[in-house]
Design a protein around this motif. Structure first.
Motif, PDB file in Angstrom:
ATOM      1  N   THR A  32      -8.271   2.839  -1.639  1.00  0.00           N
ATOM      2  CA  THR A  32      -8.785   1.487  -1.848  1.00  0.00           C
ATOM      3  C   THR A  32      -8.178   0.515  -0.860  1.00  0.00           C
ATOM      4  O   THR A  32      -7.165   0.811  -0.215  1.00  0.00           O
ATOM      5  N   ARG A  33      -8.785  -0.646  -0.803  1.00  0.00           N
ATOM      6  CA  ARG A  33      -8.279  -1.726   0.040  1.00  0.00           C
ATOM      7  C   ARG A  33      -6.855  -2.079  -0.382  1.00  0.00           C
ATOM      8  O   ARG A  33      -5.973  -2.278   0.452  1.00  0.00           O
ATOM      9  N   ASN A  34      -6.619  -2.158  -1.688  1.00  0.00           N
ATOM     10  CA  ASN A  34      -5.284  -2.511  -2.184  1.00  0.00           C
ATOM     11  C   ASN A  34      -4.253  -1.452  -1.821  1.00  0.00           C
ATOM     12  O   ASN A  34      -3.094  -1.775  -1.541  1.00  0.00           O
ATOM     13  N   ALA A  35      -4.647  -0.178  -1.819  1.00  0.00           N
ATOM     14  CA  ALA A  35      -3.721   0.881  -1.424  1.00  0.00           C
ATOM     15  C   ALA A  35      -3.336   0.723   0.045  1.00  0.00           C
ATOM     16  O   ALA A  35      -2.180   0.925   0.425  1.00  0.00           O
ATOM     17  N   VAL A  36      -4.299   0.353   0.867  1.00  0.00           N
ATOM     18  CA  VAL A  36      -4.026   0.128   2.290  1.00  0.00           C
ATOM     19  C   VAL A  36      -3.059  -1.044   2.451  1.00  0.00           C
ATOM     20  O   VAL A  36      -2.076  -0.958   3.192  1.00  0.00           O
ATOM     21  N   ILE A  37      -3.301  -2.124   1.733  1.00  0.00           N
ATOM     22  CA  ILE A  37      -2.430  -3.296   1.818  1.00  0.00           C
ATOM     23  C   ILE A  37      -1.013  -2.931   1.378  1.00  0.00           C
ATOM     24  O   ILE A  37      -0.030  -3.295   2.025  1.00  0.00           O
ATOM     25  N   GLY A  38      -0.897  -2.174   0.292  1.00  0.00           N
ATOM     26  CA  GLY A  38       0.420  -1.749  -0.173  1.00  0.00           C
ATOM     27  C   GLY A  38       1.153  -0.913   0.861  1.00  0.00           C
ATOM     28  O   GLY A  38       2.340  -1.110   1.122  1.00  0.00           O
ATOM     29  N   LYS A  39       0.436   0.024   1.477  1.00  0.00           N
ATOM     30  CA  LYS A  39       1.060   0.888   2.486  1.00  0.00           C
ATOM     31  C   LYS A  39       1.470   0.072   3.708  1.00  0.00           C
ATOM     32  O   LYS A  39       2.540   0.284   4.286  1.00  0.00           O
ATOM     33  N   VAL A  40       0.632  -0.883   4.097  1.00  0.00           N
ATOM     34  CA  VAL A  40       0.948  -1.748   5.235  1.00  0.00           C
ATOM     35  C   VAL A  40       2.259  -2.492   4.971  1.00  0.00           C
ATOM     36  O   VAL A  40       3.131  -2.561   5.837  1.00  0.00           O
ATOM     37  N   HIS A  41       2.418  -3.001   3.771  1.00  0.00           N
ATOM     38  CA  HIS A  41       3.645  -3.735   3.446  1.00  0.00           C
ATOM     39  C   HIS A  41       4.851  -2.796   3.392  1.00  0.00           C
ATOM     40  O   HIS A  41       5.929  -3.149   3.871  1.00  0.00           O
ATOM     41  N   ARG A  42       4.678  -1.612   2.829  1.00  0.00           N
ATOM     42  CA  ARG A  42       5.793  -0.654   2.769  1.00  0.00           C
ATOM     43  C   ARG A  42       6.211  -0.194   4.159  1.00  0.00           C
ATOM     44  O   ARG A  42       7.384   0.091   4.395  1.00  0.00           O
TER      45      ARG A  42
END
Length: 186
Positions: A32-42
């Motif tokens: 999902t888009r949110n999973a991508v955003i989370g990974k980007v931040h991590r």
């Protein structure tokens, strides 16, 4: 879905190219888009300042092109200044971010209403009709009094001022002149 090294590299590449999280999620599939955003931040990739500069560096590394004469570095230096200016607004325009769980700063409240206006409202409320929601009409004051979760909740019910939803006393509290609101912000 697991983040394989290949998928992480694809994410990094697309993120550095300026692709949106939705575009990256669609390309990767199964995420999902949110999973991508989370990974980007991590991964610590959240800062997109200097994307153009990084993209130019990546292109020159991948292409193995020998550096051009003098004009080559200038295009990288020129966009850097405008992107920095547009990315961060002046400090005076920024609002402070209050962390969750912290008390909010003082807000405009009834304390800023003149004591005369409050006294007038209290006097009017003594003579109010104390209507229920179902008894209100376009000609009755709709000022709520009390806690809606209790039996002692009611609406003023006095005659409204033309073009307003409240009686004269409640209009004086609800609609303050522009100059007093403007002065309060200073």
């Amino acid at each position: 879905m697991s983040w394989t090294d290949e998928r992480v590299e694809t994410l990094k590449k697309m993120w550095n190219e300026g692709q949106s999280a939705s575009q990256i999620a669609k390309e990767l599939g199964g995420v999902t888009r949110n999973a991508v955003i989370g990974k980007v931040h991590r991964l610590g990739l959240s800062n997109r300042n200097g994307i153009l500069e990084k993209a130019i560096e990546e292109e020159t590394k991948v292409a193995d092109v020998p550096p051009a004469p003098a004009p080559e570095p200038e295009p990288a230096a020129i966009p850097e200044e405008p992107s920095t200016q547009s990315a961060s607004p002046p400090a005076s325009n920024r609002r402070a971010i209050i962390p969750a769980g912290q008390p909010l700063p003082p807000q405009p409240s009834a304390n800023e209403i003149s004591p005369e206006a409050l006294a007038s409202v209290r006097e009017v409320e003594k003579t109010a009709k104390k209507l229920s929601l179902m008894e209100l009409t376009e000609r009755t004051c709709k000022w709520p009094v009390g806690d809606p979760a209790t039996e002692n909740f009611w609406f003023c019910g006095l005659n409204v001022q033309p073009g307003k939803p409240y009686c004269e006393a409640h209009v004086g509290v609800a609609f303050q002149p522009m100059s007093s609101r403007r002065d309060r912000k200073r």
